[in-house]
Each structure stands twice: as C-alpha cells, then as structure tokens.
Design an enzyme around this catalytic site. Structure first.
Site, short mmCIF file in Angstrom:
data_model
loop_
_atom_site.label_atom_id
_atom_site.label_comp_id
_atom_site.label_asym_id
_atom_site.label_seq_id
_atom_site.Cartn_x
_atom_site.Cartn_y
_atom_site.Cartn_z
N LEU B 34 0.81 -1.22 0.00
CA LEU B 34 0.00 0.00 0.00
C LEU B 34 0.84 1.27 0.00
O LEU B 34 1.91 1.32 0.61
CB LEU B 34 -0.91 -0.01 1.23
CG LEU B 34 -1.83 -1.23 1.35
CD1 LEU B 34 -2.67 -1.14 2.62
CD2 LEU B 34 -2.72 -1.39 0.13
N HIS B 38 -3.52 4.28 -2.22
CA HIS B 38 -4.47 3.38 -1.55
C HIS B 38 -5.06 4.03 -0.31
O HIS B 38 -6.26 3.93 -0.04
CB HIS B 38 -3.76 2.09 -1.12
CG HIS B 38 -3.16 1.30 -2.23
ND1 HIS B 38 -1.79 1.22 -2.44
CD2 HIS B 38 -3.71 0.53 -3.20
CE1 HIS B 38 -1.55 0.43 -3.47
NE2 HIS B 38 -2.70 0.00 -3.95
N VAL B 177 -2.90 9.96 -7.03
CA VAL B 177 -1.98 10.61 -6.09
C VAL B 177 -0.56 10.54 -6.66
O VAL B 177 -0.15 9.49 -7.18
CB VAL B 177 -2.03 9.95 -4.70
CG1 VAL B 177 -1.06 10.63 -3.74
CG2 VAL B 177 -3.46 9.99 -4.14
#
Lengths: 282, 282
Positions: B34, B38, B177
């Site tokens: 992650l 996430h 992101v």
C-alpha cells in the site's frame, strides 16, 4: 394479490425493505407462460422463504438468430392469475429495454459445463442465461433461487457460476414435472400439433427404456446410447439434436456409467426443439 | 486493530452481522504493498461508511504469462500497520487457492471499454479484474467501493460492469496521487532503479505538457499526440506501449477533443511497465 413490478430499481428497493425486517427472499426466474413445473418451484419457494418473487422475462440474450424469441408464448394475465393463486408476493416483469442498456457490454461466461449439449447446439445461449440470472440475483438479492431439473444443464451451469463468482445465494434444483403420459412440461409444448404431441412421447419413453436397461445391468455408454437413439430414429417427425450420457455433475463424457450420470436429449419434433433428461446411477 | 480475515465465508458472515445492525460497508480492493494512493481510498471509505474493508489479493487471473505475478511486491505486515493507523475494520487477505476452485470456469467479460489501451496490450487482464472484483463484491456486499483514477480504464470498465450486471454497489473514483515531483504512485515504482526513477518523470511531464497544449487551444488529437509521443521517445530507457487520447467515458478513439477526454499512457521504463493518465476538457 401479487404485486407487479416493472423496474429493477423499484424491485430492489421493495426487497431491501423486506430484508431489513429480517425476511428471507426466494426467487423463481421464469420466461413466463407458466405450467405446473414452474408452480412446483413457486411452492418450494413459498415453503422456504418469507417473501417469494417470480421473475418473468423472455431474455433476448439467450436466444440465437433464427431461434423462437419472437414467437415464444406469452400470457402475462394468466401467469398473474396463477401466481395470485399461489400466494406469490411479487411478479418482476421488466421490459427488455429497461434491463439492458443499448450499449450493454458485460457478459458472464461459464467455460466448461456450458460447452457440450445445448451449449454446442445453441452458441451463446448459456452466456445469455448466466448474464440475466446474475442480473436477477443482483436486483432481487434472494436467499434461495429455484430452478427446474428439466433444464438440467442450465441448473449445473448456474450452480457453477454461483460457486465461481461467490454469489451469496443457495440454488435449489427441483424435480422435472411430467404430463400423465410422460411428456416433460415445457412452455414450448404449445407449439406441437396433435400428431407431433404424440410423437414427442418418444423422448420420455426412450429415457425410461434407457433407465430400465441401466437397472438391468447395462453400464456401457455406447450400448445405452444405441438403444436410446434407436428409439428416436423410428419416427420421421423426430430429428435428434443430441442424445448423450454424461457425468451428472461435471457433464463430462463417459464410456461407462459408474457414478450418477445424466441421460440428456434434445430432439426436434417437427419444428419444435424439445429437451428432456433422466439421471441414472444416482 | 484491523481484523485479518482469510476465508471468504468468514468475511461474508462477519459483514452480514454488521449489515443486520444497519451499518454501511465500504470496500477498497487492493493488491497490497500500500501507498498513499491506496490510503486516500481508505480515508474516503472511512468518511462515508460505518465499516471499512480493505481486500489484499494479488489476483493471478489478471496477470498474463510473462507478466510480474511472481515478483509483484508484497509486505503484508507493513500493509497491516498502515491500515491499523487508518482505523480500517477488516483486512480481507485470502489465499488464491481459497478464492478460485481448481476447476474454476466462470468469467466476467466486458467487451467494449476493455478492448483498447491496457486491454490491447494485456489480453485477459480485464477479464481477470472483472471476475475478481465481482467476487469481492459478492463476498463483501459493500454499499460503496473505491477505485483510484490511476487505473483509469479499470475504473470505467468496473463502472460499466456494475451497470450492466445490476450490481447493487456505488463506485467511487478517487483522484490519482503523485509524488511531489509528479510520478504517479504505484506499487510497481519499487522496481525502478534510481536512473529509471528519473526517466519515469517523463510520463507525468508529458501529460502536463499535453494538458497545457490543450489549455492553449490545441484540439486536434493527432497534434496533441505528436507532442505527447515526442516527449516520450527522447530517452532510450523509455519505450511507449501506448499513448492515446480517448473519450473519457466511452474510451472511444477521437480525432478532436470536444468533450472530456483521457490522455492515457503505458510506457516501459527499463523492464517496468508504468501507466499514467490525465483528463482534459472536463
């Protein structure tokens, strides 16, 4: 009185309310023109669930070009009366335009059990069945769904789909229902002329003879099939689409019957294609 | 503390209890390892739902032969700590053997949006994605599921699947992101050498330049693509898999940008295949 629902969204929201009250839901998917076979499924659903939903949808996706989609028999008023009599809660009868977007592009494919038998003679049929049945499951959210063993391969394909896609529903397979003279109930029986209706009895009697031969000790699939096919080639009104004996669960081809096997038939009677089956060695 | 669940049946039954109490469920499907991308999905789920589930499953079905299934980065202990920090309720981390039967044979195919871009260069990829995501939906029964716009085509394919199969879930697409220098976050960034890491910045800067050209009035897709591709062919470490501009929703090819469009890239940086995208004309 059965409540008729036309829109998927409305169906979902009505059933979400019931589920929140802790009620269980049974679903009987049908293409309508209901007969005692369907009603036996309905009765099983009524016995086991708080709420019973019958869907009525002649699914264009499971008909091939040249098949009988446009002339498939319909009588919603009569279906509704029958379901009233059975105490069904909801009849979900959407229009095809509301169920499939014009640019619908997602399909569910079962790639093993759906290959032989009806899958071989009706390409795309089980893709259409799996796709619509999964949609109905998603709209209705049933605890249990009821399918007849008349469509034996369909039942096995749906069980496999439910397992493989982790669908949270229990599938119930219910016994095939026959006329007193043996003819398996089917909405398509209405297509038969009186003469064809008589010829069609050969399907159930050939299956019975095969079951007798098995009971008498015959285990060879080629020998059993020879007898089966022999009984279906005497009448010029009959034309075999397939006549096979396969493993009852995997639907794999067999040389010898050792475990439960399905004797599966699809036969054209005049222009009408009928299917029938019997499980032996169970 | 996040509760780790390994078995689909246990996951379903834990969440059924929550649902009966009237709680809403958010699902964030991941392949683990992650990063902040996430975690932004996780935070959205925590904001909107009573219960948040993160699934961690490196799905073999969506990797082709020769792809990076076996070396895909994994660090469950770290993932678990990160999810603890976010207040996630459940980490559903099944083993592949428990999720797919050895004779698994049912697949979900989206046959329009999944054809171009990654669908063209990774045959079977979206079939694997759709099949596992539908399974996760069936096991978890989420009210809302969260997907990153980094996997832009995946998000559109899943939206289409949900619409077409009437899946009772709301799909949330969350912004991509980036690192401060522009590189889109990806678990696969860990494959990059320092030199490749520098070369990889060309993806985001090429997308930015294309967005600038659009803002300056350029509407011709061939002209925009020429600029885009030009910026990706200067560095011998880079090899374009695809660089395209397509309708943002239908993913259809365009000659002129008139409505929202996605500029979508897949580029090999050394041996590592990275994707990135930007929406223009929104």
């Amino acid at each position: 009185m059965v409540t008729i629902v036309r829109e998927a969204r409305e169906m979902s929201s009505l059933l979400t309310q019931r589920r929140r009250r802790g009620q269980t839901i049974g679903l009987v998917p049908t293409m309508g023109y209901l007969h005692e076979g369907h009603l036996s499924l309905v009765r099983s659903s009524r016995m086991e669930n708080d709420v019973s939903v019958v869907s009525l949808f002649v699914n264009p996706l499971q008909f091939g070009p040249g098949e009988d989609l446009s002339r498939y028999p319909r009588n919603e008023a009569r279906d509704r009366e029958l379901l009233d009599g059975e105490g069904v809660d909801f009849l979900f009868a959407p229009a095809a335009e509301t169920l499939y977007a014009p640019d619908h592009s997602t399909f569910v494919d079962e790639a093993a059990l759906s290959l032989p038998l009806c899958g071989a003679s009706r390409p795309g049929h089980f893709r259409g069945v799996c796709t619509v049945v999964l949609k109905l499951f998603n709209i209705v959210g049933p605890d249990r769904a009821y399918f007849g063993m008349k469509d034996y391969q369909q039942l096995q394909v749906i069980r496999r789909m439910v397992r493989d896609l982790s669908v949270p529903v229990t599938i119930r397979g219910c016994p095939l229902v026959r006329e007193p003279d043996g003819l398996a109930l089917s909405s398509r029986n209405t297509y038969l002329s009186p003469q064809e209706r008589t010829s069609a009895l050969a399907l159930s009697s050939a299956l019975e003879a095969t079951a007798r031969a098995y009971a008498d000790g015959e285990r060879s699939v080629p020998a059993l099939l020879e007898g089966l096919r022999g009984r279906l080639t005497r009448d010029p009104l009959l034309q075999i689409d397939y006549a096979e004996i396969r493993d009852a669960e995997s639907l794999e081809a067999l040389d010898v019957v050792e475990a439960p096997a399905v004797v599966a038939l699809a036969v054209r009677v005049g222009k009408t294609r009928l299917i029938d089956n019997a499980v032996i060695g169970g």
